[in-house]
Enzyme design. Structure first.
Site, mmCIF file in Angstrom:
data_model
loop_
_atom_site.group_PDB
_atom_site.id
_atom_site.type_symbol
_atom_site.label_atom_id
_atom_site.label_comp_id
_atom_site.label_asym_id
_atom_site.label_seq_id
_atom_site.Cartn_x
_atom_site.Cartn_y
_atom_site.Cartn_z
ATOM 1 N N CYS A 137 7.663 0.316 -30.299
ATOM 2 C CA CYS A 137 9.065 -0.303 -30.542
ATOM 3 C C CYS A 137 10.066 0.308 -29.799
ATOM 4 C CB CYS A 137 9.169 -0.374 -31.977
ATOM 5 S SG CYS A 137 9.623 1.148 -32.805
ATOM 6 N N CYS A 172 3.378 17.486 -34.893
ATOM 7 C CA CYS A 172 2.224 17.640 -33.839
ATOM 8 C C CYS A 172 2.196 16.168 -33.574
ATOM 9 C CB CYS A 172 1.031 18.284 -34.444
ATOM 10 S SG CYS A 172 -0.340 18.524 -33.446
#
Length: 182
Positions: A92, A161
Site C-alpha cells: 500500500c 525482522c
C-alpha cells in the site's frame, strides 16, 4: 558397556540448520501485543479482495504480505541494503521504517530497531509453527511484514525482522521519525 553409534544416526546438516533457524526465530516475549484482530482489520485504511491483491502484487510480495509467508534468508533485496531513505509497505505504500533505524542483525533479513512514528505497524501474537512470536503487520493494509523479537540493539532492545518482499524503498531525502528515546 560399549555404545554402538550406528544405531543412532546423526541428523543431517540441513536438519540441524533448519532447527537452528527455528530456534533463532522463536524468541518469546512478555511485551503486550494486540490480540483483538477483529478491531485491527476493521480500522484498515486499504481494503482489497484477495483477487485484487494477487493481480496487483508480484508473486513473492503476495505470498509474504497476504499469505503470511517468509522469504529465504539472505535472498531478499534489502537484507544488505544501505541507502538512506524510507522503507514502505510493498502493498500500500505506507511508510514503515526509516533507514536510520536499520541495523545489521546477521539474520539475512532487513532488521530495524523501531518502526516509523505513530502507528505504522500493528503487532499481534503468532503461535504458528510451534513457536510463540509477535507478528508485525502494516497498519494500513494488514499485510504481514515479519516478526519482532526482543534481542535488538539499544535504545529499544527490539529487532523488527522484516521480509524484503514486503518492502518498497523510497530513496527520497524525506525521512520518517521514530519514537524519541533518551
Amino acid at each position: 558397556m560399549h555404545c554402538d553409534m550406528t544405531r543412532f544416526p546423526l541428523p543431517s546438516l540441513s536438519l540441524l540448520l533448519f532447527l537452528g533457524l527455528l530456534t533463532g526465530c522463536s524468541a518469546q516475549t512478555d511485551r503486550p501485543v494486540q490480540t483483538d484482530t477483529a478491531s485491527a482489520s476493521d480500522t484498515l485504511a486499504v481494503t482489497k479482495s484477495e483477487a485484487e491483491w494477487k493481480e496487483e502484487l508480484p508473486h513473492m510480495a503476495c505470498f509474504v504480505l497476504r499469505e503470511k509467508g517468509t522469504e529465504r534468508a539472505f535472498t531478499g533485496e534489502f537484507w544488505d541494503h544501505h541507502e538512506k531513505g524510507v522503507y514502505r509497505c510493498a502493498g500500500c505504500g505506507q511508510a514503515l521504517f526509516d533507514s536510520d533505524h536499520k541495523f545489521e542483525s546477521g539474520t539475512g533479513w532487513p532488521s530495524f530497531f523501531q518502526p516509523a512514528e505513530g502507528s505504522a505497524v500493528l503487532e499481534e501474537e503468532d503461535d504458528s509453527w510451534g513457536m510463540r512470536r509477535v507478528e508485525v503487520l502494516c497498519s494500513a493494509c494488514g499485510g504481514h511484514l515479519g516478526h519482532v523479537f526482543e534481542d535488538g540493539p539499544r535504545p529499544t532492545g527490539l529487532r523488527y525482522c522484516i521480509n524484503s518482499a514486503a518492502l518498497a524503498f523510497d530513496a527520497d531525502s524525506t525521512s520518517v521519525q521514530g519514537v524519541k528515546y533518551n
